[in-house]
Design an enzyme around this catalytic site. Structure first.
Site, short mmCIF file in Angstrom:
data_model
loop_
_atom_site.label_atom_id
_atom_site.label_comp_id
_atom_site.label_asym_id
_atom_site.label_seq_id
_atom_site.Cartn_x
_atom_site.Cartn_y
_atom_site.Cartn_z
N LYS A 45 -21.16 -32.13 87.63
CA LYS A 45 -20.71 -32.62 88.94
C LYS A 45 -21.66 -32.01 89.96
O LYS A 45 -21.38 -30.95 90.53
CB LYS A 45 -19.26 -32.22 89.21
CG LYS A 45 -18.79 -32.72 90.57
CD LYS A 45 -17.34 -33.10 90.59
CE LYS A 45 -17.00 -33.74 91.92
NZ LYS A 45 -15.70 -34.42 91.90
N SER A 53 -6.45 -44.12 86.23
CA SER A 53 -5.86 -42.79 86.03
C SER A 53 -4.51 -42.75 86.74
O SER A 53 -4.40 -43.12 87.92
CB SER A 53 -6.80 -41.73 86.63
OG SER A 53 -6.26 -40.44 86.49
N GLU A 54 -3.49 -42.33 86.02
CA GLU A 54 -2.14 -42.33 86.57
C GLU A 54 -2.05 -41.49 87.84
O GLU A 54 -2.44 -40.32 87.88
CB GLU A 54 -1.16 -41.77 85.54
CG GLU A 54 0.27 -41.75 86.04
CD GLU A 54 1.21 -41.09 85.06
OE1 GLU A 54 2.43 -41.10 85.30
OE2 GLU A 54 0.74 -40.54 84.03
N LYS A 107 -11.13 -38.68 89.00
CA LYS A 107 -12.43 -38.77 88.32
C LYS A 107 -12.64 -37.59 87.37
O LYS A 107 -13.06 -37.76 86.22
CB LYS A 107 -13.58 -38.78 89.34
CG LYS A 107 -13.69 -40.03 90.19
CD LYS A 107 -14.97 -40.05 91.00
CE LYS A 107 -15.14 -38.84 91.89
NZ LYS A 107 -14.08 -38.69 92.91
N THR A 108 -12.35 -36.39 87.86
CA THR A 108 -12.56 -35.20 87.02
C THR A 108 -11.58 -35.19 85.85
O THR A 108 -11.94 -34.79 84.73
CB THR A 108 -12.40 -33.92 87.85
OG1 THR A 108 -13.36 -33.94 88.92
CG2 THR A 108 -12.64 -32.68 87.01
N GLU A 160 -20.65 -36.89 87.18
CA GLU A 160 -19.51 -37.28 88.01
C GLU A 160 -19.91 -37.28 89.48
O GLU A 160 -20.48 -36.33 90.00
CB GLU A 160 -18.34 -36.32 87.81
CG GLU A 160 -17.11 -36.74 88.59
CD GLU A 160 -15.98 -35.74 88.51
OE1 GLU A 160 -15.18 -35.67 89.47
OE2 GLU A 160 -15.89 -35.02 87.50
N GLY A 161 -19.61 -38.38 90.15
CA GLY A 161 -19.89 -38.50 91.57
C GLY A 161 -18.88 -37.72 92.41
O GLY A 161 -18.08 -36.95 91.90
#
Length: 222
Positions: A38, A181-182, A16-17, A121-122
């Site tokens: 965040k 996201s990879e 996420k970040t 951002e959660g």
């Protein structure tokens, strides 16, 4: 008007970040004003610990070109806990507590005070506990803003992504996009995973590889 987007995860530790920071950099490169927060984060070293530079808060501040001063850190992440646990558990270890009403009130104040694009951002996955009584989904619903779902490309990531997507749909949460996201060491490329998800959802689906810039198509949605 402020465009607020909540960055939610299909799971914990999936990027996420990484996605939020990449989106911030892309928006700033296009001369668009953006602020990333965040509000709640666990497993955070003290500010004077060299390891703080690898924390989610530090990464978001760096993407915004903000020095990690005590004031800036508090403004980005007011609820920081040392233990790498769900926030309610990490807070309890420190003799602290966190209420959804306080968290939502703080976020709404940030929404009202800024004219920028605001990315919130959660923490953890969409259904991870945030407080003793509320999950990430409850937090997202309290803010009534669209979600940007982040999923991983690891084995099982497709199911987790679709489950998170359907959970949002069932609760009336608009999904702006879904970003894969990879995941390092994943058996399939992120683009392949994204294609499998894309066939099953109506929201835009994109892939973000490690070291790659945020897709322009994603920034255009914000």
């Amino acid at each position: 008007m402020t465009r607020t987007v909540f960055i939610a995860g299909a799971g914990t530790g999936i990027g996420k970040t990484y996605v939020t920071a990449a989106l911030v950099r892309r928006l700033r490169a296009a001369d668009r004003s953006v602020r990333a927060l965040k509000p709640v984060t666990s497993g955070v070293p003290a500010l004077d610990d060299p390891a703080f530079a690898d924390s989610d808060t530090a990464r978001l501040l760096a993407a915004q070109g903000i020095a990690p001063t005590a004031e800036a850190v508090a403004a980005c992440s007011p609820w920081r806990f040392a233990a790498a646990l769900a926030p309610d558990q990490a807070a309890a270890l420190e003799g602290r507590s966190l209420a959804l009403s306080d968290l939502a009130r703080w976020c709404r104040a940030r929404i009202e005070e800024t004219s920028n694009i605001l990315l919130i951002e959660g923490v953890g996955g969409l259904m991870s506990p945030v407080t003793a009584d509320a999950t990430g989904l409850d937090w997202l619903r309290a803010l009534a803003c669209p979600a940007l779902l982040v999923a991983g490309s690891y084995l099982g990531g497709i199911s987790h992504a679709l489950t998170a997507y359907e959970t949002c749909r069932a609760h009336g949460v608009p999904v702006l996009a879904l970003v894969v996201s990879e995941s390092l060491g994943a058996p399939a490329p992120a683009a392949v995973v994204a294609d499998a998800i894309r066939r099953r959802v109506s929201a835009p689906v994109m892939a973000l590889g490690r070291g790659q810039p945020c897709p322009e198509a994603l920034a255009a949605l914000v």
